[in-house]
Design a protein around this motif. Structure first.
Motif, PDB file in Angstrom:
ATOM      1  N   ASP A 158      -8.984  -6.301 -10.647  1.00 10.80           N
ATOM      2  CA  ASP A 158      -8.473  -4.986 -10.266  1.00 10.80           C
ATOM      3  C   ASP A 158      -7.565  -5.092  -9.049  1.00 10.80           C
ATOM      4  O   ASP A 158      -7.413  -4.151  -8.283  1.00 10.80           O
ATOM      5  N   LEU A 159      -6.925  -6.246  -8.874  1.00 12.67           N
ATOM      6  CA  LEU A 159      -5.948  -6.442  -7.811  1.00 12.67           C
ATOM      7  C   LEU A 159      -4.553  -6.192  -8.344  1.00 12.67           C
ATOM      8  O   LEU A 159      -4.221  -6.591  -9.462  1.00 12.67           O
ATOM      9  N   ARG A 160      -3.746  -5.519  -7.570  1.00 13.84           N
ATOM     10  CA  ARG A 160      -2.351  -5.251  -7.925  1.00 13.84           C
ATOM     11  C   ARG A 160      -1.474  -6.093  -7.001  1.00 13.84           C
ATOM     12  O   ARG A 160      -1.118  -5.670  -5.908  1.00 13.84           O
ATOM     13  N   LEU A 161      -1.142  -7.288  -7.458  1.00 13.82           N
ATOM     14  CA  LEU A 161      -0.412  -8.249  -6.651  1.00 13.82           C
ATOM     15  C   LEU A 161       1.057  -8.268  -7.050  1.00 13.82           C
ATOM     16  O   LEU A 161       1.423  -7.955  -8.190  1.00 13.82           O
ATOM     17  N   LEU A 162       1.901  -8.623  -6.110  1.00 16.61           N
ATOM     18  CA  LEU A 162       3.336  -8.625  -6.360  1.00 16.61           C
ATOM     19  C   LEU A 162       3.738  -9.826  -7.211  1.00 16.61           C
ATOM     20  O   LEU A 162       3.307 -10.960  -6.948  1.00 16.61           O
ATOM     21  N   GLY A 220       4.630   1.086   1.407  1.00 15.57           N
ATOM     22  CA  GLY A 220       5.612   0.433   0.554  1.00 15.57           C
ATOM     23  C   GLY A 220       6.087  -0.919   1.021  1.00 15.57           C
ATOM     24  O   GLY A 220       6.841  -1.578   0.286  1.00 15.57           O
ATOM     25  N   VAL A 221       5.693  -1.371   2.194  1.00 16.28           N
ATOM     26  CA  VAL A 221       6.165  -2.661   2.700  1.00 16.28           C
ATOM     27  C   VAL A 221       5.225  -3.763   2.215  1.00 16.28           C
ATOM     28  O   VAL A 221       4.011  -3.715   2.454  1.00 16.28           O
ATOM     29  N   ALA A 222       5.776  -4.770   1.542  1.00 22.53           N
ATOM     30  CA  ALA A 222       4.979  -5.882   1.043  1.00 22.53           C
ATOM     31  C   ALA A 222       4.393  -6.668   2.206  1.00 22.53           C
ATOM     32  O   ALA A 222       5.075  -6.913   3.210  1.00 22.53           O
ATOM     33  N   HIS A 223       3.124  -7.086   2.075  1.00 24.41           N
ATOM     34  CA  HIS A 223       2.498  -7.874   3.127  1.00 24.41           C
ATOM     35  C   HIS A 223       1.397  -8.744   2.548  1.00 24.41           C
ATOM     36  O   HIS A 223       0.828  -8.448   1.490  1.00 24.41           O
ATOM     37  N   HIS A 227      10.619  -3.920   0.578  1.00 19.62           N
ATOM     38  CA  HIS A 227      10.070  -2.596   0.332  1.00 19.62           C
ATOM     39  C   HIS A 227       9.828  -2.439  -1.161  1.00 19.62           C
ATOM     40  O   HIS A 227      10.664  -2.800  -1.979  1.00 19.62           O
ATOM     41  N   CYS A 228       8.667  -1.894  -1.519  1.00 18.07           N
ATOM     42  CA  CYS A 228       8.260  -1.792  -2.918  1.00 18.07           C
ATOM     43  C   CYS A 228       8.070  -0.330  -3.314  1.00 18.07           C
ATOM     44  O   CYS A 228       7.883   0.537  -2.468  1.00 18.07           O
ATOM     45  N   ASP A 229       8.127  -0.098  -4.622  1.00 17.05           N
ATOM     46  CA  ASP A 229       7.876   1.241  -5.152  1.00 17.05           C
ATOM     47  C   ASP A 229       7.270   1.104  -6.541  1.00 17.05           C
ATOM     48  O   ASP A 229       6.860   0.008  -6.954  1.00 17.05           O
ATOM     49  N   ALA A 230       7.217   2.215  -7.270  1.00 20.18           N
ATOM     50  CA  ALA A 230       6.564   2.216  -8.574  1.00 20.18           C
ATOM     51  C   ALA A 230       7.238   1.302  -9.581  1.00 20.18           C
ATOM     52  O   ALA A 230       6.618   0.913 -10.585  1.00 20.18           O
ATOM     53  N   ASP A 231       8.499   0.940  -9.336  1.00 22.38           N
ATOM     54  CA  ASP A 231       9.217   0.068 -10.264  1.00 22.38           C
ATOM     55  C   ASP A 231       9.070  -1.421  -9.919  1.00 22.38           C
ATOM     56  O   ASP A 231       9.593  -2.274 -10.635  1.00 22.38           O
ATOM     57  N   THR A 232       8.384  -1.742  -8.833  1.00 16.28           N
ATOM     58  CA  THR A 232       8.219  -3.139  -8.422  1.00 16.28           C
ATOM     59  C   THR A 232       7.299  -3.861  -9.393  1.00 16.28           C
ATOM     60  O   THR A 232       6.183  -3.396  -9.659  1.00 16.28           O
ATOM     61  N   PRO A 233       7.719  -5.004  -9.944  1.00 11.39           N
ATOM     62  CA  PRO A 233       6.867  -5.749 -10.890  1.00 11.39           C
ATOM     63  C   PRO A 233       5.582  -6.231 -10.222  1.00 11.39           C
ATOM     64  O   PRO A 233       5.590  -6.726  -9.098  1.00 11.39           O
ATOM     65  N   LEU A 234       4.473  -6.087 -10.952  1.00  8.80           N
ATOM     66  CA  LEU A 234       3.165  -6.472 -10.436  1.00  8.80           C
ATOM     67  C   LEU A 234       2.490  -7.466 -11.371  1.00  8.80           C
ATOM     68  O   LEU A 234       2.761  -7.502 -12.578  1.00  8.80           O
ATOM     69  N   LEU A 235       1.605  -8.261 -10.788  1.00  6.56           N
ATOM     70  CA  LEU A 235       0.703  -9.118 -11.538  1.00  6.56           C
ATOM     71  C   LEU A 235      -0.693  -8.519 -11.387  1.00  6.56           C
ATOM     72  O   LEU A 235      -1.220  -8.446 -10.284  1.00  6.56           O
ATOM     73  N   ASP A 250       0.839  -1.192   0.000  1.00 10.14           N
ATOM     74  CA  ASP A 250       0.000   0.000   0.000  1.00 10.14           C
ATOM     75  C   ASP A 250       0.875   1.243   0.000  1.00 10.14           C
ATOM     76  O   ASP A 250       2.045   1.198   0.380  1.00 10.14           O
ATOM     77  N   GLN A 251       0.283   2.353  -0.397  1.00  9.25           N
ATOM     78  CA  GLN A 251       1.009   3.619  -0.426  1.00  9.25           C
ATOM     79  C   GLN A 251       0.640   4.504   0.762  1.00  9.25           C
ATOM     80  O   GLN A 251       0.817   5.707   0.718  1.00  9.25           O
ATOM     81  N   TYR A 252       0.146   3.872   1.812  1.00 12.45           N
ATOM     82  CA  TYR A 252      -0.247   4.610   3.012  1.00 12.45           C
ATOM     83  C   TYR A 252       0.040   3.749   4.240  1.00 12.45           C
ATOM     84  O   TYR A 252       0.243   2.532   4.132  1.00 12.45           O
ATOM     85  N   ASP A 253       0.067   4.383   5.392  1.00 10.26           N
ATOM     86  CA  ASP A 253       0.253   3.665   6.651  1.00 10.26           C
ATOM     87  C   ASP A 253      -1.040   2.949   7.016  1.00 10.26           C
ATOM     88  O   ASP A 253      -2.139   3.447   6.751  1.00 10.26           O
TER      89      ASP A 253
END
Length: 387
Positions: free
Chosen positions: A160-164, A186-189, A148-156, A128-131
């Motif tokens: 309408d799900l944005r999964l890592l 930004g922390v993957a969970h 830790h993820c950011d805009a360059d992290t590859p997604l699947l 997520d992009q929020y706490d």
């Protein structure tokens, strides 16, 4: 609800927007504030944002509410998760979950999303992009945290799900009722229900992006600009190459932009208005019958408390002296004196027992009348003195 064992200063210093923190049941007495059937009922209502997420044969499915009343009886054996946004707007006990987190300014608070999952249910590894504070309400959930993820992290992207695309697990905990997991932006969970009747409350916080601020503020400023306010260069001189945009012209052009958006007072007023808009502005909370000043004075004299609408957003910006600008549901109210005192009190507490002496001040009463008739506050006899 309150905390009995939580060091706010330590948390803000060492964890807030820095790293995750597991908080084992810090509540004075944890009690799950909404039952699964009630949550399912909300998901069937118009005007309530909800999603039903399932996974079968390696594929995710997402169904948006409102859901049919018999939908859950037809879910089958595969794991599924129900997500309902802004439950704090509808269930007072869920709204009360926000109070212990008021060490974060109110303007940063978004809403409380509630999830219900069957055994093995979840929404997949994501960031997520929020706490967010993840409060375990019922049952158990296994949380895994990762990179830790950011805009360059590859997604699947499925539905309408944005999964890592890749999830590197670094920590893993099983949360019991009352436990809390704080996850910074930004922390993957990934949370997976362990057993049925797993309920989690997500207290989320807003963090406007730079692009959002620039776009929205500039759009606001443009509405008041006049067409004949244009670039001028009365001291123009001939230049060696007519194709050059010289430094002097660039400086003038940039100054036109910066002067337009560089007024701190204008930005503060815009942001307070913009940030205080309701999450679902299409919902109308105005009362069927409006209130008058004499009604307000009578209710306060009887000891009836004034309550903020959980769907409303309150904030203020201090001005010179004791004056403030109060922002409520996208409206700005300039207050000074007794009205400013009332505005500060309204921003500090969800329920307020008013001083009858304050009700002798016309400006304070007028502010209450305005907020009541807009549906931002109400008088609830149950919050007054009890026999």
């Amino acid at each position: 609800m309150t905390f009995t064992d939580f060091d706010v200063d330590l948390f803000l210093r060492d964890y807030w927007q820095k790293k995750p923190m597991l908080i084992r049941n810090p509540w004075q007495a944890w009690a799950n504030p909404v039952e699964p059937d009630e949550l399912a009922g909300l998901a069937c209502e118009e005007g309530v944002e909800s999603r039903l997420i399932g996974r079968a044969d390696g594929r995710w499915s997402v169904e948006h509410g409102p859901l049919a009343e018999d939908r859950f009886a037809r879910m089958g054996a595969a794991p599924w998760t129900l997500l309902v946004q802004a439950v704090d707007m509808h269930v007072p006990g869920v709204a009360a979950l926000i109070a212990p987190f008021r060490f974060v300014p109110n303007w940063r608070i978004d809403d409380v999303m509630v999830s219900y999952a069957t055994d093995g249910g979840g929404v997949g590894a994501h960031y997520d992009q929020y706490d967010v504070f993840l409060i375990q309400g019922l049952g158990r959930r296994r949380w895994r945290l990762g990179q830790h993820c950011d805009a360059d992290t590859p997604l699947l992207v499925q539905e309408d799900l944005r999964l890592l695309a890749q999830f590197d697990v670094t920590d893993e905990w099983v949360l019991e009722p009352g436990d809390i997991l704080y996850v910074p932006p930004g922390v993957a969970h990934d949370g997976i229900a362990v057993g049925d009747d797993c309920m989690t409350y997500s207290v989320g916080f807003r963090a406007p992006s730079r692009s959002e601020l620039v776009e929205q503020f500039c759009a606001h400023m443009v509405t008041d600009m006049v067409e004949d306010d244009r670039y001028a260069d009365p001291d123009l001189r001939a230049q060696a190459n007519p194709g050059e945009i010289d430094a002097a012209a660039l400086a003038r052009l940039q100054a036109m932009v910066m002067d337009a958006v560089g007024d701190p007072a204008a930005f503060a007023r815009w942001f307070g208005t913009y940030n205080s808009e309701r999450k679902y502005p299409e919902l109308d909370f105005r009362p069927d019958e409006q209130i008058a000043a004499e009604d307000v004075r009578e209710l306060v004299a009887d000891g009836v408390a004034l309550c903020r609408n959980p769907a409303s957003r309150f904030a203020f910006v201090a001005q010179g002296g004791d004056a403030v600008t109060l922002f409520v549901d996208g409206q700005a109210h300039d207050c000074d004196g007794d009205a400013a005192l009332l505005a500060r009190q309204l921003c500090a507490a969800d329920v307020l027992t008013l001083d009858p002496v304050l009700m002798e001040k016309e400006a304070a009463v007028s502010l209450i009348v305005t907020l009541y008739n807009e549906g931002s506050v109400s008088f609830d006899p149950e919050d007054g003195p009890q026999d």
